[in-house]
Design a protein around this motif. Structure first.
Motif, PDB file in Angstrom:
ATOM      1  N   LEU A 180       0.837  -1.201   0.000  1.00 23.76           N
ATOM      2  CA  LEU A 180       0.000   0.000   0.000  1.00 23.76           C
ATOM      3  C   LEU A 180       0.871   1.249   0.000  1.00 23.76           C
ATOM      4  N   LEU A 181       0.619   2.126  -0.976  1.00 22.47           N
ATOM      5  CA  LEU A 181       1.303   3.414  -1.051  1.00 22.47           C
ATOM      6  C   LEU A 181       0.287   4.513  -0.794  1.00 22.47           C
ATOM      7  N   LEU A 182       0.551   5.353   0.196  1.00 28.28           N
ATOM      8  CA  LEU A 182      -0.305   6.497   0.509  1.00 28.28           C
ATOM      9  C   LEU A 182       0.428   7.764   0.094  1.00 28.28           C
ATOM     10  N   ASN A 185      -1.862  14.371  -2.222  1.00 22.82           N
ATOM     11  CA  ASN A 185      -1.947  15.126  -3.467  1.00 22.82           C
ATOM     12  C   ASN A 185      -2.901  16.290  -3.249  1.00 22.82           C
ATOM     13  N   GLY A 186      -2.331  17.446  -2.892  1.00 26.08           N
ATOM     14  CA  GLY A 186      -3.170  18.588  -2.528  1.00 26.08           C
ATOM     15  C   GLY A 186      -3.885  18.317  -1.221  1.00 26.08           C
ATOM     16  N   ASP A 187      -5.224  18.376  -1.249  1.00 28.14           N
ATOM     17  CA  ASP A 187      -6.003  18.106  -0.034  1.00 28.14           C
ATOM     18  C   ASP A 187      -6.551  16.681  -0.024  1.00 28.14           C
ATOM     19  N   LYS A 188      -6.041  15.832  -0.899  1.00 25.46           N
ATOM     20  CA  LYS A 188      -6.490  14.443  -0.972  1.00 25.46           C
ATOM     21  C   LYS A 188      -5.333  13.490  -0.693  1.00 25.46           C
ATOM     22  N   VAL A 189      -5.684  12.287  -0.253  1.00 25.74           N
ATOM     23  CA  VAL A 189      -4.683  11.240  -0.033  1.00 25.74           C
ATOM     24  C   VAL A 189      -5.016  10.071  -0.957  1.00 25.74           C
ATOM     25  N   GLU A 190      -4.099   9.756  -1.867  1.00 24.25           N
ATOM     26  CA  GLU A 190      -4.289   8.634  -2.784  1.00 24.25           C
ATOM     27  C   GLU A 190      -3.866   7.333  -2.112  1.00 24.25           C
ATOM     28  N   SER A 191      -4.617   6.262  -2.391  1.00 23.83           N
ATOM     29  CA  SER A 191      -4.266   4.920  -1.918  1.00 23.83           C
ATOM     30  C   SER A 191      -3.994   4.056  -3.140  1.00 23.83           C
ATOM     31  N   ILE A 192      -2.759   3.584  -3.274  1.00 25.73           N
ATOM     32  CA  ILE A 192      -2.355   2.814  -4.444  1.00 25.73           C
ATOM     33  C   ILE A 192      -1.840   1.454  -3.995  1.00 25.73           C
ATOM     34  N   ARG A 193      -2.285   0.404  -4.674  1.00 25.33           N
ATOM     35  CA  ARG A 193      -1.822  -0.948  -4.377  1.00 25.33           C
ATOM     36  C   ARG A 193      -0.805  -1.380  -5.431  1.00 25.33           C
ATOM     37  N   ASP A 213       5.613  10.367   1.069  1.00 23.65           N
ATOM     38  CA  ASP A 213       4.898   9.122   0.791  1.00 23.65           C
ATOM     39  C   ASP A 213       4.988   8.185   1.995  1.00 23.65           C
ATOM     40  N   ILE A 214       3.947   7.369   2.157  1.00 25.62           N
ATOM     41  CA  ILE A 214       3.934   6.328   3.181  1.00 25.62           C
ATOM     42  C   ILE A 214       3.783   4.978   2.486  1.00 25.62           C
ATOM     43  N   VAL A 215       4.691   4.068   2.773  1.00 24.46           N
ATOM     44  CA  VAL A 215       4.650   2.717   2.205  1.00 24.46           C
ATOM     45  C   VAL A 215       4.334   1.741   3.338  1.00 24.46           C
TER      46      VAL A 215
END
Length: 251
Positions: A180-182, A185-193, A213-215
């Motif tokens: 999981l990558l957090l 991006n601006g006022d949003k937080v993307e969650s990517i697998r 980034d948070i991994v």
């Protein structure tokens, strides 16, 4: 007959425990397919400047005295005997630069900002040289890695595998197929697998990390089960003890 049935039951229980603790080879090996990945995909990658970033900007020129006014120091003067000031990107994405005033920097790469500053400074300085460095390029690596924690990075181009290597790689209990990558991006937080076992990772636009980034590496099923009940060896010991007790009581 009764004892024989209990023995078979106990043996089956031990086998089931051993099987559930096994991890598939496909779940462990990184970058498994043989696809050739073009290096052009990430050749020009560079992180974008964000709000709250801290920039170190230095201006120099053939005639040093011409650049002095653009290099301020924490002591309040323009002497190299003290540390140079840094520039905090405000909530609107701006910095205030000596003599040039407010400049919009968010959304630019450090190279793009360097070129912009050179154009602005060419009005006042002959052949200005600008160097820019992100002072707060940091990522956090959590979960099933050997050394979790925050990492301050000197290089602004760091990939997911490189970052995990700095954290000592995943433990045997880490899920390699579901990283999981957090990313803010601006006022949003993307969650990517992301899947470390698939070479297609090299095609991902998230292959390189951005600042802050948070991994997170999730634990696999074996780790979750062992944390709820105990380690696999403990389960085997408990099962063996229970089986012995049942055999004694049914003699």
């Amino acid at each position: 007959m009764k004892k024989n049935g209990l023995f078979k039951f106990g043996l089956l229980l031990l086998i089931l425990i051993s099987i559930t603790s096994c991890v598939s080879k496909k779940d462990m090996i990184y970058f498994q397919n043989d696809e050739v990945i073009s290096n052009e995909l990430h050749k020009n990658y560079a992180p974008k400047i964000q709000t709250d970033d801290i920039l170190n900007i230095t201006v120099s020129a053939r005639e040093p005295e011409a650049a002095v006014v653009y290099n301020l120091y924490k002591g309040g003067g323009q002497s190299s005997s003290t540390d140079p000031i840094t520039y905090l990107v405000d909530n609107e994405g701006n910095i205030t630069f000596p003599e040039l005033g407010k400049i919009k920097v968010s959304g630019l790469t450090t190279n793009q900002l360097k070129n912009d500053l050179i154009k602005r400074l060419e009005v006042f300085i002959t052949n200005p040289i600008v160097t820019i460095r992100l002072e707060n390029f940091r990522v956090s690596i959590l979960g099933e890695v050997k050394s979790p924690g925050p990492y301050n990075l000197e290089n602004e181009k760091v990939s997911i595998p490189e970052a995990l290597a700095m954290a000592g790689d995943l433990t045997i209990q880490g899920k390699r197929k579901n990283i999981l990558l957090l990313r803010t991006n601006g006022d949003k937080v993307e969650s990517i697998r992301l899947d470390l076992t698939d070479k297609a990772l090299f095609k991902s636009p998230y292959f390189y990390l951005a600042q802050n980034d948070i991994v997170y590496v999730e634990p696999n099923r074996a780790k979750v089960n062992s944390s709820a009940i105990g380690t696999t060896s403990s389960l085997i010991s408990i099962a063996s003890a229970l089986l012995s007790l049942v055999l004694i009581l049914t003699r």
